[in-house]
Design a protein around this motif. Structure first.
Motif, PDB file in Angstrom:
ATOM      1  N   PRO A 159       0.829  -1.212   0.000  1.00 51.66           N
ATOM      2  CA  PRO A 159       0.000   0.000   0.000  1.00 51.66           C
ATOM      3  C   PRO A 159       0.858   1.255   0.000  1.00 51.66           C
ATOM      4  O   PRO A 159       1.959   1.277   0.563  1.00 51.66           O
ATOM      5  N   ALA A 160       0.376   2.301  -0.630  1.00 52.82           N
ATOM      6  CA  ALA A 160       1.052   3.587  -0.628  1.00 52.82           C
ATOM      7  C   ALA A 160       0.867   4.253   0.737  1.00 52.82           C
ATOM      8  O   ALA A 160       0.002   3.847   1.524  1.00 52.82           O
ATOM      9  N   PRO A 161       1.672   5.267   1.054  1.00 49.82           N
ATOM     10  CA  PRO A 161       1.493   5.989   2.312  1.00 49.82           C
ATOM     11  C   PRO A 161       0.061   6.495   2.458  1.00 49.82           C
ATOM     12  O   PRO A 161      -0.532   6.997   1.501  1.00 49.82           O
ATOM     13  N   GLY A 162      -0.504   6.346   3.649  1.00 52.87           N
ATOM     14  CA  GLY A 162      -1.870   6.771   3.890  1.00 52.87           C
ATOM     15  C   GLY A 162      -2.903   5.701   3.615  1.00 52.87           C
ATOM     16  O   GLY A 162      -4.104   5.946   3.730  1.00 52.87           O
ATOM     17  N   TRP A 163      -2.428   4.484   3.263  1.00 51.71           N
ATOM     18  CA  TRP A 163      -3.338   3.377   2.960  1.00 51.71           C
ATOM     19  C   TRP A 163      -2.909   2.135   3.730  1.00 51.71           C
ATOM     20  O   TRP A 163      -1.748   1.974   4.089  1.00 51.71           O
ATOM     21  N   LYS A 164      -3.873   1.242   3.989  1.00 50.70           N
ATOM     22  CA  LYS A 164      -3.604  -0.013   4.682  1.00 50.70           C
ATOM     23  C   LYS A 164      -4.040  -1.173   3.788  1.00 50.70           C
ATOM     24  O   LYS A 164      -5.089  -1.118   3.148  1.00 50.70           O
ATOM     25  N   ALA A 165      -3.237  -2.227   3.768  1.00 49.66           N
ATOM     26  CA  ALA A 165      -3.531  -3.385   2.925  1.00 49.66           C
ATOM     27  C   ALA A 165      -4.516  -4.319   3.618  1.00 49.66           C
ATOM     28  O   ALA A 165      -4.422  -4.575   4.817  1.00 49.66           O
ATOM     29  N   VAL A 166      -5.454  -4.846   2.823  1.00 50.59           N
ATOM     30  CA  VAL A 166      -6.402  -5.849   3.303  1.00 50.59           C
ATOM     31  C   VAL A 166      -6.012  -7.227   2.766  1.00 50.59           C
ATOM     32  O   VAL A 166      -5.977  -8.207   3.500  1.00 50.59           O
ATOM     33  N   GLY A 167      -5.696  -7.292   1.483  1.00 49.84           N
ATOM     34  CA  GLY A 167      -5.307  -8.551   0.870  1.00 49.84           C
ATOM     35  C   GLY A 167      -5.441  -8.467  -0.631  1.00 49.84           C
ATOM     36  O   GLY A 167      -5.893  -7.462  -1.184  1.00 49.84           O
ATOM     37  N   PHE A 168      -5.026  -9.523  -1.320  1.00 49.63           N
ATOM     38  CA  PHE A 168      -5.090  -9.551  -2.777  1.00 49.63           C
ATOM     39  C   PHE A 168      -6.430 -10.119  -3.229  1.00 49.63           C
ATOM     40  O   PHE A 168      -7.018 -10.980  -2.568  1.00 49.63           O
ATOM     41  N   ALA A 169      -6.910  -9.611  -4.355  1.00 48.92           N
ATOM     42  CA  ALA A 169      -8.210 -10.027  -4.878  1.00 48.92           C
ATOM     43  C   ALA A 169      -8.104 -10.247  -6.382  1.00 48.92           C
ATOM     44  O   ALA A 169      -7.336  -9.574  -7.072  1.00 48.92           O
ATOM     45  N   GLN A 170      -8.893 -11.190  -6.885  1.00 54.22           N
ATOM     46  CA  GLN A 170      -8.972 -11.431  -8.312  1.00 54.22           C
ATOM     47  C   GLN A 170      -9.928 -10.405  -8.926  1.00 54.22           C
ATOM     48  O   GLN A 170     -11.039 -10.218  -8.448  1.00 54.22           O
ATOM     49  N   THR A 171      -9.474  -9.754 -10.009  1.00 59.43           N
ATOM     50  CA  THR A 171     -10.294  -8.712 -10.635  1.00 59.43           C
ATOM     51  C   THR A 171     -10.777  -9.111 -12.023  1.00 59.43           C
ATOM     52  O   THR A 171     -11.332  -8.298 -12.742  1.00 59.43           O
ATOM     53  N   GLY A 172     -10.577 -10.346 -12.427  1.00 57.96           N
ATOM     54  CA  GLY A 172     -11.019 -10.805 -13.739  1.00 57.96           C
ATOM     55  C   GLY A 172      -9.860 -10.967 -14.699  1.00 57.96           C
ATOM     56  O   GLY A 172      -8.830 -10.285 -14.586  1.00 57.96           O
ATOM     57  N   GLU A 173     -10.021 -11.885 -15.663  1.00 57.72           N
ATOM     58  CA  GLU A 173      -9.014 -12.152 -16.686  1.00 57.72           C
ATOM     59  C   GLU A 173      -7.666 -12.509 -16.075  1.00 57.72           C
ATOM     60  O   GLU A 173      -6.604 -12.161 -16.605  1.00 57.72           O
ATOM     61  N   GLY A 174      -7.708 -13.165 -14.920  1.00 52.90           N
ATOM     62  CA  GLY A 174      -6.476 -13.612 -14.295  1.00 52.90           C
ATOM     63  C   GLY A 174      -5.682 -12.531 -13.601  1.00 52.90           C
ATOM     64  O   GLY A 174      -4.574 -12.785 -13.121  1.00 52.90           O
ATOM     65  N   ARG A 175      -6.214 -11.326 -13.547  1.00 57.82           N
ATOM     66  CA  ARG A 175      -5.497 -10.214 -12.905  1.00 57.82           C
ATOM     67  C   ARG A 175      -5.723 -10.234 -11.401  1.00 57.82           C
ATOM     68  O   ARG A 175      -6.800 -10.571 -10.922  1.00 57.82           O
ATOM     69  N   THR A 176      -4.679  -9.852 -10.669  1.00 61.89           N
ATOM     70  CA  THR A 176      -4.748  -9.748  -9.219  1.00 61.89           C
ATOM     71  C   THR A 176      -4.431  -8.319  -8.810  1.00 61.89           C
ATOM     72  O   THR A 176      -3.517  -7.702  -9.355  1.00 61.89           O
TER      73      THR A 176
END
Length: 307
Positions: A159-176
């Motif tokens: 995550p960029a500064p000012g953001w917190k990571a939750v986790g990775f997600a599939q967004t379609g067409e094999g993209r994460t």
């Protein structure tokens, strides 16, 4: 941060003309006990919602239960609101006790007891379709530029500064993509509140931006279960120490939940004794650990769909 794929934070709905009072609503397949009559209220906004004349203006179609857009008027004051009648609730096999409406009101009572203006004023009252939850309508900002960016999908590994990571997600067409949320103190308070009320459905679409730059959380019918069911998009602080602000609010709440206190009496009208005992245990557990909870692994940690 790179241009993110925004997760809509607003209410996704369409309206239709108000139905006639006799029109049927989707409701329980079996009779349910009527929820208890609400006690007198004193806050001006609560009084307006509880005592005002309620007029149905339309229905929000996308909701899984009956959600009616209304206006309420009392003593020369009027406002827009949402009315969710118990008669329009679909039964949940894992929440056999009480109603969605009662749990929505209980969540508001807990938020108010913490001193956090996170949930719009919410009352339990009679209406055109019987007893239900009535909640103040949140008007969105006039411009999309005024909507705070709270959730995003980004292509970065961290995550960029000012953001917190939750986790990775599939967004379609094999993209994460990496799901992130803002490192915002208001969101952090909400993460604590969700842990307290055991929110099983904290989605992005349940965060509504207000006209003044703030945001509010809605849809708290799937809460207060005695078993751990926390599902949320706000895992970015998992395992981190609670803030002093949160600890102070939890100590106040712990006191307010004691037998004989007004909040405990109010909750007895809204949730079961077993659920209240579990609520007290969650508050005590957070105070003992002093940390944000982490996913247990016994229950899906993120709601689906996430929006």
């Amino acid at each position: 941060m790179p241009a993110p794929e925004r997760i809509p934070a607003g209410r996704l709905s369409a309206m239709e003309p108000a139905a006639r009072p006799a029109a049927p609503l989707p409701g329980p397949t079996a009779p349910q006990d009527a929820p208890p009559a609400p006690p007198p209220v004193t806050d001006p906004r609560d009084v307006l919602l509880a005592e005002g004349e309620l007029t149905v203006r339309g229905r929000i179609q996308e909701a899984s239960n009956a959600v009616l857009y209304c206006t309420v008027a009392y003593d020369g004051t009027s406002a827009a609101c949402v009315y969710k009648p118990v008669a329009g609730e679909r039964p949940l096999w894992d929440f056999p006790d009480g109603t969605l409406a009662q749990r929505e009101v209980a969540a508001y009572e807990i938020s108010r007891a913490c001193g956090w203006d996170l949930i719009p004023p919410t009352v339990l009252r009679d209406g055109p379709y019987g007893t239900g939850m009535v909640q103040e309508w949140i008007e969105p900002p006039e411009s999309a530029d005024e909507v705070p960016e709270l959730l995003a999908l980004v292509e970065d590994e961290e995550p960029a500064p000012g953001w917190k990571a939750v986790g990775f997600a599939q967004t379609g067409e094999g993209r994460t993509a990496l799901l992130v949320h803002a490192d915002d103190p208001r969101l952090r308070r909400l993460a604590v509140l969700d842990a307290v009320i055991n929110n099983g459905d904290r989605k992005g679409g349940h965060l509504l931006p207000g006209a003044g730059g703030e945001f509010f959380a809605i849809d708290h019918g799937v809460t207060f279960h005695a078993e751990g069911k926390l599902r949320t998009l706000l895992w970015g602080w998992a395992g981190e120490p609670l803030t002093e602000d949160a600890l102070a609010a939890l100590r106040e709440l712990d006191t307010a939940l004691a037998d004989g206190r007004p909040l405990a009496a109010r909750l007895a009208e809204l949730i079961t004794e077993h659920e209240t005992a579990a609520l007290r245990a969650r508050v005590a557990g957070l105070l003992r650990s002093g940390r944000h909870p982490e996913p247990s692994g016994d229950w899906p940690a993120i709601p689906w769909p996430p929006v």
